[in-house]
Write an enzyme that holds these catalytic residues in place. Sequence first.
Site, PDB file in Angstrom:
ATOM      1  CB  SER A 196      13.905   4.700   0.436  1.00  0.00           C
ATOM      2  OG  SER A 196      13.256   5.760  -0.213  1.00  0.00           O
ATOM      3  CD  GLU A 331      10.940   7.691   6.977  1.00  0.00           C
ATOM      4  OE1 GLU A 331      11.834   8.010   6.158  1.00  0.00           O
ATOM      5  OE2 GLU A 331      10.833   6.542   7.450  1.00  0.00           O
ATOM      6  CG  HIS A 425      13.904   9.103   3.676  1.00  0.00           C
ATOM      7  ND1 HIS A 425      13.001   8.075   3.833  1.00  0.00           N
ATOM      8  CD2 HIS A 425      14.510   8.891   2.477  1.00  0.00           C
ATOM      9  CE1 HIS A 425      13.043   7.288   2.770  1.00  0.00           C
ATOM     10  NE2 HIS A 425      13.962   7.752   1.941  1.00  0.00           N
TER      11      HIS A 425
END
Length: 507
Positions: A196, A331, A425
């Site tokens: 990320s 995600e 995610h």
Amino acid sequence: MSDDETMTGVRVSTTAGVVRGRRVRTGDAEVHAFLGIPYAGPLVGAARFAAPSAVDPWEGERPATEHGPTPPQGPYPAPTSELLPSVIVDGDASLNLSVWTPEPGTGRLPVMVWIHGGAFTRGTHRLPTYDGAAFARDGVVVVGINYRLGALGFLSLAGAPDNRGLRDQIKALEWVRDNVAAFGGDPDQVTVFGESAGAMSIAALLSSPYADGLFRRAIVQSGNAVSASDLGDARLVASEFTETLGLPPTVVGVADLPTDALQRAQDAVGLALVGDPNPNRWGASTVARGLGVMSMFPTVDGDILPALPIDAIRAGAGRGVEVLAGTTREEMRFFLVPSGLAAVVTAEMLPGIVGRLGVGSDAVATYTRNRPDESPGDVMCAMFTDYSFRSGTADLVDAIAARDQSAWQYEFAWPTPVRDLRACHALELAFVFDNLGGSAQLTGPTPPQDLADDMHATWVRFAATGDPGWDRVGDTRPVRTFGDASLGADAVVTDPRADELAVFRQG
């Protein structure tokens, strides 16, 4: 980690002084952990908004048996807080790192440096999921680093150097270069890996001349190479920030404010951006490259970042670095499902929502046609996933491959049983670190250990050899797919969902 046992640790000499770590049992193996080592000076007063300073050497032996303070930050709000843990420990010496090693000073082992995520406003390397003992067990020296976040790290104020968080990361990598051999690592075999915001940081480091030569390989998990704002737009955010404090948009005055006042102003700006993502207010690059939610993140400052990372990489920056990059399959379900947004989307609403992404009804039709049994909210999640993560990952991999350099792509596809999040995610993190025990809030109670064995071993193999084990991207796009039961083990899929990926690709 199982059977965790602390015993008398060994001593290691660093450039600033001697540290003593602790021995740790992980399964049948014994490794060494050195925790909370400062790599830069304390963040006190004006130093909070300055470039990272040198560490003052210490006399005698410094204990490195407990993690150090975390960078200033607030906890995750609900519902994110129910899925991701926060560890917040106050202290001025938050620019610290931790090292896990099989055996200090005994060889030239591959090195992996972990850069955590958290939207550039939250996170720390000391989360239990990021414990590096499993990597050390498997012959890798792992270093986890902290860096300044939010206003301290990325607010663009006149009179202060920009990209202080990136400067911290570079300072930490310089510490690795100068010290990791004493811990058994090879400074010429460094792999940076991050997820990320950590992955976006790595793309920035690939493009920065200040990071040249500090790492040989990079693993980019769920990131992109476009998350950097233009300087003028970053100054608009700074004006909004200082206006909430009744101050001019310069470092004078701001540097003397208490941390809690800075945090309140930062939180207010973040909420204002999400509530009103107006490009005229925040700047077009802030809204688009911050994905509509990040207000303080790297800035194209002409110094640390001479250009937008993807543009710099296409022009030749980061040459010689081998790159492994990928995403989770779904995600954005992490952000859109627990909040309830996905559940309320109708077919009539969908074109207007994704119109913010610069696509029209033809794009909606493509995704909908490929998902005949799924809801409009599911289609929205897929489109936002490709816009925010998968297209940028493909752009980065292709930019490396176009220079006839080695680049590989992966996808994590295992669906968690939690909250219909599927392969969302941050789900892959516990599998990469082979730390499934403490992640049940996201993985559920019985995540597959064989998947962790596979993914963790792949990361180790890449760090050790520069080859994760499948064909690199070139004329075709082979994508190693982890955790898709319909494909079986060791699955490599060529150009998965290519028609959808084409919707959001850069020209």
